[in-house]
Design an enzyme around this catalytic site. Structure first.
Site, mmCIF file in Angstrom:
data_model
loop_
_atom_site.group_PDB
_atom_site.id
_atom_site.type_symbol
_atom_site.label_atom_id
_atom_site.label_comp_id
_atom_site.label_asym_id
_atom_site.label_seq_id
_atom_site.Cartn_x
_atom_site.Cartn_y
_atom_site.Cartn_z
ATOM 1 N N SER A 139 14.971 67.181 -12.244
ATOM 2 C CA SER A 139 13.552 67.567 -12.281
ATOM 3 C C SER A 139 12.861 66.920 -11.089
ATOM 4 O O SER A 139 13.375 65.957 -10.506
ATOM 5 C CB SER A 139 12.954 67.034 -13.584
ATOM 6 O OG SER A 139 11.542 67.060 -13.542
ATOM 7 N N TYR A 152 10.632 60.241 -19.839
ATOM 8 C CA TYR A 152 11.284 61.452 -19.306
ATOM 9 C C TYR A 152 11.695 61.193 -17.865
ATOM 10 O O TYR A 152 12.815 61.472 -17.450
ATOM 11 C CB TYR A 152 10.320 62.637 -19.390
ATOM 12 C CG TYR A 152 10.875 63.924 -18.823
ATOM 13 C CD1 TYR A 152 11.860 64.637 -19.497
ATOM 14 C CD2 TYR A 152 10.414 64.432 -17.604
ATOM 15 C CE1 TYR A 152 12.370 65.831 -18.971
ATOM 16 C CE2 TYR A 152 10.914 65.623 -17.085
ATOM 17 C CZ TYR A 152 11.893 66.315 -17.775
ATOM 18 O OH TYR A 152 12.403 67.483 -17.258
#
Ligand SMILES: NC(=O)c1ccc[n+]([C@@H]2O[C@H](COP(=O)([O-])OP(=O)(O)OC[C@H]3O[C@@H](n4cnc5c(N)ncnc54)[C@H](OP(=O)(O)O)[C@@H]3O)[C@@H](O)[C@H]2O)c1
Length: 236
Positions: A139, A152
Site C-alpha cells: 500500500s 495498518y
C-alpha cells in the site's frame, strides 16, 4: 498458467481473479466465506472455457490453516505454481494511541504473517521450477504515514520489508518478486464512502488488476520490483 490468490472474492483480489480467469487461467483462491467462494467460482468459470477455479475456506490469521492451504495448492497444482498473489488484508483505521487493543496483532497476522507463511510453504516448489512470480499487495501506507493509518501502516511497512528481502533472496532462483503499492481503490473496504465521493476520486480495482497483468506479461529478463498507483487527484 495458474495462480494462487489470497482474498480472491472481493475488491482488488477479485478483480485480479476476474482478469486471470478471463484469460483461461487455473486459480486457487481463498477467503473466510464459503458462500462468497462458491459464487466467485461459478462466475469465474463462466468467463473462459479453460478456466478452473479451486477454492478453500481459510482464515489467513491462522498459521496452521495457511500452511494447510499451501499444501492443498501444491497437491492440486502438482507443484507447478506460476504466480502467487499475497493479497488478503484488512484495514482498521485508528491512531497507535487510540486504536483498539489487538489492532496491531490482528493486522500483522492478516497483512504480514499470512504472506510469510504461505510464501515459505510454496517457494521450494517455485525454486525447483526455477521460475515464478510472487506479488505482495502492499500500500502507499508501506512508505508513508498518514492520519488514521495507525497499525495498518506498521503492517504494510513490514510487508514491503518482507517483499524486498524476498526479492533479493529469490532473484538468483529465477523467481520474480513484485511489491504493489496502491493508494485509495474502490473495494469492499470503501463501500461506506460511495455516497460521499465521486466515483472518479478513487481508483478502480480493475486498474490494479490491469497493472498486475502487465507485470505478469513481461519477458523473463525483466521484473517490476515495486509499483505505486494513486488516484489521479492524489491521496484522499
Ligand atoms: N482498497 C484500497 O484502497 C487499498 C489500498 C492499498 C492497499 N490495499 C490492499 O489490497 C488488499 C485487498 O484490499 P481490498 O480493499 O480489495 O479489500 P476487500 O475488498 O475488503 O477484500 C479483502 C479480501 O481479503 C479477504 N480476507 C480478509 N481477511 C481475511 C482473512 N483473515 N482470511 C482470509 N481472507 C481474508 C476477504 O474475504 P473475507 O472477508 O470473506 O474473508 C476479501 O476476499 C489488502 O491487502 C489491502 O490492504 C487496498
Amino acid at each position: 498458467m495458474n495462480a494462487i490468490i489470497t482474498g480472491g472474492t472481493k475488491g482488488i483480489g477479485r478483480a485480479i481473479a476476474d482478469k486471470l480467469a478471463s484469460h483461461g487461467w487455473q486459480l486457487y483462491i481463498c477467503s473466510r466465506s464459503k458462500e462468497d467462494l462458491a459464487a466467485t467460482k461459478t462466475t469465474l468459470e463462466g468467463l473462459h472455457a479453460d478456466t478452473i477455479v479451486h477454492t478453500a475456506v481459510v482464515d489467513v490469521r491462522d498459521k496452521v490453516a495457511v500452511q494447510t492451504f499451501g499444501n492443498l495448492c501444491l497437491e492440486q497444482l502438482g507443484g507447478q505454481i506460476d504466480v502467487l498473489i499475497n493479497n488478503a488484508g484488512v484495514f482498521y483505521p485508528g491512531s497507535i494511541y487510540t486504536e483498539e487493543d489487538g489492532a496491531l496483532e490482528s493486522m500483522i497476522e492478516t497483512n504480514l504473517y499470512s504472506a510469510y507463511h504461505l510464501t515459505r510453504k510454496l517457494v521450494p516448489a517455485m525454486i525447483n521450477k526455477k521460475k515464478g512470480l510472487i506479488i505482495n499487495m502492499a500500500s502507499i501506507a508501506s512508505f508513508m504515514a498518514y492520519p488514521n493509518g495507525g497499525s495498518y501502516s506498521i503492517s504494510k511497512f513490514a510487508l514491503r520489508g518482507f517483499s524486498k528481502v524476498l526479492r533479493e533472496e529469490l532473484k538468483e532462483h529465477g523467481i520474480k518478486v513484485t511489491t504493489v503499492m496502491p493508494g485509495a481503490t474502490w473495494s469492499h473496504s470503501w463501500a461506506g464512502m460511495k455516497d460521499q465521493l465521486p466515483e472518479s476520486r478513487l481508483m478502480k480495482a480493475e486498474d490494479i488488476a490491469d497493472t498486475i497483468w502487465s507485470v505478469i506479461n513481461l519477458s523473463d529478463a525483466a521484473v517490476v520490483e515495486e509499483v505505486v498507483l494513486r488516484p489521479q487527484l492524489g491521496d484522499l
